[in-house]
Design an enzyme around this catalytic site. Structure first.
Site, PDB file in Angstrom:
ATOM      1  N   SER A 139       5.710  -5.256   4.238  1.00 37.85           N
ATOM      2  CA  SER A 139       4.842  -5.816   5.274  1.00 37.85           C
ATOM      3  C   SER A 139       5.597  -6.551   6.365  1.00 37.85           C
ATOM      4  O   SER A 139       5.085  -6.704   7.474  1.00 37.85           O
ATOM      5  CB  SER A 139       3.818  -6.768   4.643  1.00 37.85           C
ATOM      6  OG  SER A 139       4.464  -7.866   4.018  1.00 37.85           O
ATOM      7  N   HIS A 198       0.275  -1.945   1.406  1.00 35.04           N
ATOM      8  CA  HIS A 198       0.302  -1.554   2.817  1.00 35.04           C
ATOM      9  C   HIS A 198       0.530  -0.058   3.040  1.00 35.04           C
ATOM     10  O   HIS A 198       0.505   0.399   4.187  1.00 35.04           O
ATOM     11  CB  HIS A 198       1.376  -2.347   3.559  1.00 35.04           C
ATOM     12  CG  HIS A 198       1.063  -3.802   3.682  1.00 35.04           C
ATOM     13  ND1 HIS A 198       0.292  -4.330   4.691  1.00 35.04           N
ATOM     14  CD2 HIS A 198       1.409  -4.853   2.891  1.00 35.04           C
ATOM     15  CE1 HIS A 198       0.178  -5.638   4.530  1.00 35.04           C
ATOM     16  NE2 HIS A 198       0.842  -5.979   3.446  1.00 35.04           N
ATOM     17  N   LYS A 254      -7.213  -4.094   2.539  1.00 36.06           N
ATOM     18  CA  LYS A 254      -6.623  -3.541   3.760  1.00 36.06           C
ATOM     19  C   LYS A 254      -7.386  -2.282   4.165  1.00 36.06           C
ATOM     20  O   LYS A 254      -8.442  -2.373   4.754  1.00 36.06           O
ATOM     21  CB  LYS A 254      -5.133  -3.362   3.558  1.00 36.06           C
ATOM     22  CG  LYS A 254      -4.464  -4.722   3.265  1.00 36.06           C
ATOM     23  CD  LYS A 254      -3.053  -4.605   2.844  1.00 36.06           C
ATOM     24  CE  LYS A 254      -2.455  -5.991   2.577  1.00 36.06           C
ATOM     25  NZ  LYS A 254      -3.049  -6.715   1.433  1.00 36.06           N
TER      26      LYS A 254
END
Length: 442
Positions: A234, A262, A294
């Protein structure tokens, strides 16, 4: 004194102040608690007052520095609505680069409707742990969908992504074991390793030669060995060589855990993550971890893998066994977002196109993009925490929201603005934001 002389003098003063603040911060981080001694007749205030603790002193020092330099805090902005490619801060519409809402599914009408329907049917909470209060159909539906997405036996969802790593690693490993992780590993991985009591060793970022050396030296000294990496880092927007990691873990008889917080929905032709990107068998990774907050537009985390792993965690992992179950609206939102991800692969394609465009445009403007691979995360290395904060503030005034990452989170010379991209960012918004940043940074 000329205008140029005054500017040079101001810059020199600024550097002196910044250097002084950095030295004080380093002293706070490395010194024992206020030099207090234990064992005397009186207990020092260093052990009884919160304002004497190193953590508070560090926060206070950063606030003091911001005041001295006349810059506003870039943190805890209030967003007045859904934060996607755009948001509203202090009543002004902004282009938003501070959200993990990569595929634009948080706020999607179908996702909202699913969450609302779940509240109407099941309420806003399951009100206890799932083993005590029972499950709702949404729990198992989501876990089966995640397992099917990975092509593995089963999955288990937790109420926090951070807690997922902490409790899984902390539960599976013990004092006779070894954990090897990338030096850039997320805090949740580090905390899980500390909780486990296992020996913990780091290897330089994405340096698998160093990892192999550690395995050769240390494997025979431990019972179980866990290698932990991330599918997308990230801070830097890059990823590891998964095929080689699989070879190493097989050769040295270790477990491999991949944190896809991610990379899920971002990497791979259809968003199936780093395994799809490298065309590897998902069964060759022992533990798949990810978050629901996310691309899946909810909140929480999951572990996916073979049945024995999931059953172990379902009945014994403290962070699942003793924690309230995932709230029904969150499970419904994540399940619906996963359905849309699979139904609309163009979202993934468009996001990847935007990511490559942003990376290429930044490089064309001679910006330092670090290790970014040009997916949904690209840092722009500024080199000074103060400059990063100022640029963030100046951009916000012009309607562009991007967060700075500062010392000590990264080395001072690596302070950066971290851009999280969204499928709904237009190429014009990406280009114009970079042009604006370049103008302020010059």
């Amino acid at each position: 004194m000329t205008k140029a002389d005054r500017s040079i003098a101001a810059q020199f003063k600024e550097k002196l102040i910044q250097k002084g603040l950095e030295q004080r911060l380093q002293k706070i981080q490395t010194a024992p608690a206020s030099g207090a001694q234990v064992g005397g007749p009186d207990i020092s205030e260093a052990f009884t007052r919160f304002d004497r603790q190193p953590g508070y002193q560090q926060v206070h020092l950063m606030q003091e520095g911001a005041e001295r330099f006349g810059v506003k805090s870039p943190f805890f902005h209030v967003h007045q609505g859904t934060a996607g490619a755009h948001s509203a801060i202090e009543g002004r519409r902004v282009i938003n680069f501070g959200s993990y809402n990569y595929l634009g599914l948080s706020g999607h009408p179908e996702v909202n409707a699913a969450a609302q329907a779940a509240i109407a049917q099941y309420g806003s909470s399951v009100s206890a742990s799932r083993i005590v209060a029972g499950e709702r159909p949404l729990h198992r539906q989501l876990e089966k969908a995640l397992a099917d997405f990975y092509g593995v036996d089963d999955a288990l969802t937790f109420v926090s992504g951070h807690a997922t790593n902490v409790t899984t690693i902390g539960h599976l490993l013990g004092a006779r074991d070894l954990i090897l992780h990338d030096e850039y590993a997320h805090n949740s991985i580090v905390q899980g390793a500390l909780l486990s009591g296992a020996q913990r060793l780091t290897f330089p970022h994405n340096d698998l030669n160093a990892l192999e050396t550690l395995l050769r030296q240390q494997r025979r000294k431990a019972e179980r060995v866990l290698i932990v990496v991330e599918g997308m880092y990230s801070m830097d927007g890059d990823f590891p060589d998964l095929p080689r990691l699989i070879n190493l873990k097989k050769k040295h008889q270790a477990w491999l855990m991949v944190d896809e917080a991610h990379s899920f929905g971002v990497v791979g032709a259809t968003g199936r993550g780093i395994a799809e990107h490298f065309s590897v068998n998902t069964h060759d990774v022992d533990i798949w971890m990810g978050t629901l907050s996310k691309t899946l537009a909810a909140c929480g985390g999951y572990i996916a893998g073979e049945q024995a792993l999931i059953d172990n965690l379902r009945y014994l992992a403290p962070g699942f066994l003793y924690s309230v179950g995932l709230a029904p609206p969150l499970a419904a939102a994540a399940l619906t977002a996963l359905t849309i991800l699979q139904k609309e692969p163009d979202r993934v394609h468009t996001l990847q196109e935007r990511g490559q465009y942003f990376l290429e445009e930044a490089k064309r403007q001679q910006m330092d993009t670090g290790f970014s691979a040009g997916y949904a995360i690209t840092p722009l290395i500024i080199g000074s925490s103060l400059q990063a904060v100022r640029l963030s503030s100046q951009l916000l005034e012009q309607g562009v929201h991007v967060q700075p990452i500062l010392y000590p989170a990264v080395p001072e010379k690596q302070a950066r603005l971290r851009f999280f991209l969204n499928v709904e960012h237009s190429p014009e918004e990406l280009r114009d934001s970079l042009v604006m940043l370049k103008a302020y940074a010059s």
